[in-house]
Design a protein around this motif. Sequence first.
Motif, PDB file in Angstrom:
ATOM      1  N   SER A 110     -11.417  12.104 -20.905  1.00 36.39           N
ATOM      2  CA  SER A 110     -12.868  11.933 -21.069  1.00 36.39           C
ATOM      3  C   SER A 110     -13.155  10.841 -22.084  1.00 36.39           C
ATOM      4  O   SER A 110     -13.983   9.956 -21.854  1.00 36.39           O
ATOM      5  CB  SER A 110     -13.524  13.239 -21.519  1.00 36.39           C
ATOM      6  OG  SER A 110     -13.457  14.200 -20.504  1.00 36.39           O
ATOM      7  N   LEU A 164     -13.525  14.599 -13.539  1.00 31.50           N
ATOM      8  CA  LEU A 164     -14.228  13.703 -14.451  1.00 31.50           C
ATOM      9  C   LEU A 164     -14.996  12.648 -13.655  1.00 31.50           C
ATOM     10  O   LEU A 164     -14.466  12.045 -12.722  1.00 31.50           O
ATOM     11  CB  LEU A 164     -13.239  13.003 -15.382  1.00 31.50           C
ATOM     12  CG  LEU A 164     -12.349  13.917 -16.234  1.00 31.50           C
ATOM     13  CD1 LEU A 164     -11.392  13.077 -17.069  1.00 31.50           C
ATOM     14  CD2 LEU A 164     -13.190  14.833 -17.110  1.00 31.50           C
ATOM     15  N   THR A 216      -8.345  16.972 -20.383  1.00 30.38           N
ATOM     16  CA  THR A 216      -9.777  16.723 -20.191  1.00 30.38           C
ATOM     17  C   THR A 216     -10.340  15.981 -21.394  1.00 30.38           C
ATOM     18  O   THR A 216     -11.077  15.002 -21.246  1.00 30.38           O
ATOM     19  CB  THR A 216     -10.537  18.043 -19.964  1.00 30.38           C
ATOM     20  OG1 THR A 216     -10.021  18.679 -18.788  1.00 30.38           O
ATOM     21  CG2 THR A 216     -12.024  17.807 -19.795  1.00 30.38           C
ATOM     22  N   GLU A 273     -17.184  15.482 -17.822  1.00 31.98           N
ATOM     23  CA  GLU A 273     -16.644  16.518 -16.942  1.00 31.98           C
ATOM     24  C   GLU A 273     -17.728  17.004 -15.994  1.00 31.98           C
ATOM     25  O   GLU A 273     -18.854  17.268 -16.412  1.00 31.98           O
ATOM     26  CB  GLU A 273     -16.090  17.687 -17.758  1.00 31.98           C
ATOM     27  CG  GLU A 273     -15.406  18.726 -16.895  1.00 31.98           C
ATOM     28  CD  GLU A 273     -14.749  19.841 -17.698  1.00 31.98           C
ATOM     29  OE1 GLU A 273     -14.797  19.814 -18.941  1.00 31.98           O
ATOM     30  OE2 GLU A 273     -14.192  20.748 -17.053  1.00 31.98           O
ATOM     31  N   ARG A 284      -9.677  19.925 -13.146  1.00 31.83           N
ATOM     32  CA  ARG A 284     -10.883  19.500 -13.858  1.00 31.83           C
ATOM     33  C   ARG A 284     -11.257  18.143 -13.278  1.00 31.83           C
ATOM     34  O   ARG A 284     -10.392  17.313 -13.028  1.00 31.83           O
ATOM     35  CB  ARG A 284     -10.662  19.359 -15.367  1.00 31.83           C
ATOM     36  CG  ARG A 284     -10.151  20.611 -16.047  1.00 31.83           C
ATOM     37  CD  ARG A 284     -11.188  21.732 -16.112  1.00 31.83           C
ATOM     38  NE  ARG A 284     -10.581  22.999 -16.463  1.00 31.83           N
ATOM     39  CZ  ARG A 284     -10.233  23.379 -17.688  1.00 31.83           C
ATOM     40  NH1 ARG A 284     -10.431  22.580 -18.707  1.00 31.83           N
ATOM     41  NH2 ARG A 284      -9.687  24.558 -17.878  1.00 31.83           N
TER      42      ARG A 284
END
Length: 140
Positions: free
Chosen positions: A26, A47, A22, A33, A45
């Motif tokens: 990112s 994005l 993540t 997120e 997760r």
Amino acid sequence: MTVHRSRLCHIIIDCNDLDAATEFWSVALGASEEPIAEPSRQVYRRLKLPDADIRVLLQHTDDEKASKERIHIDLETDDVEAEVQRLEALGAHRWDHQQERGYDFWVLRDPWGNEFCVLQTEFPELLARRDPWLCEGLTP
């Protein structure tokens, strides 16, 4: 004849450390997120890219890269069966039917064996922007 919509909604990246992935993706993509359901956070997760409606979904796996793709796409649709049939007509084939964590979706393989998923609508407002497919000969 059935009428339905579909669009690319996720690009999936497999990883074995969701927190590190993540952070990396990112920063690498300038993405933020997005919240997802708590039971799914153990595995996924999501994005949001700053300039696209497609999301990057990070998926936890302990599998070593041997045969499974490390990146695959998800197509969302308002009619999973009709979309799977449309893609089969193009040369894809059904590989695995998944029913986990409240989701019911198909993993398909393209004509070259690459995996991708067809799932229920995740982003109805974005899907509504797509022109519907007209598929002759498919049952509603």
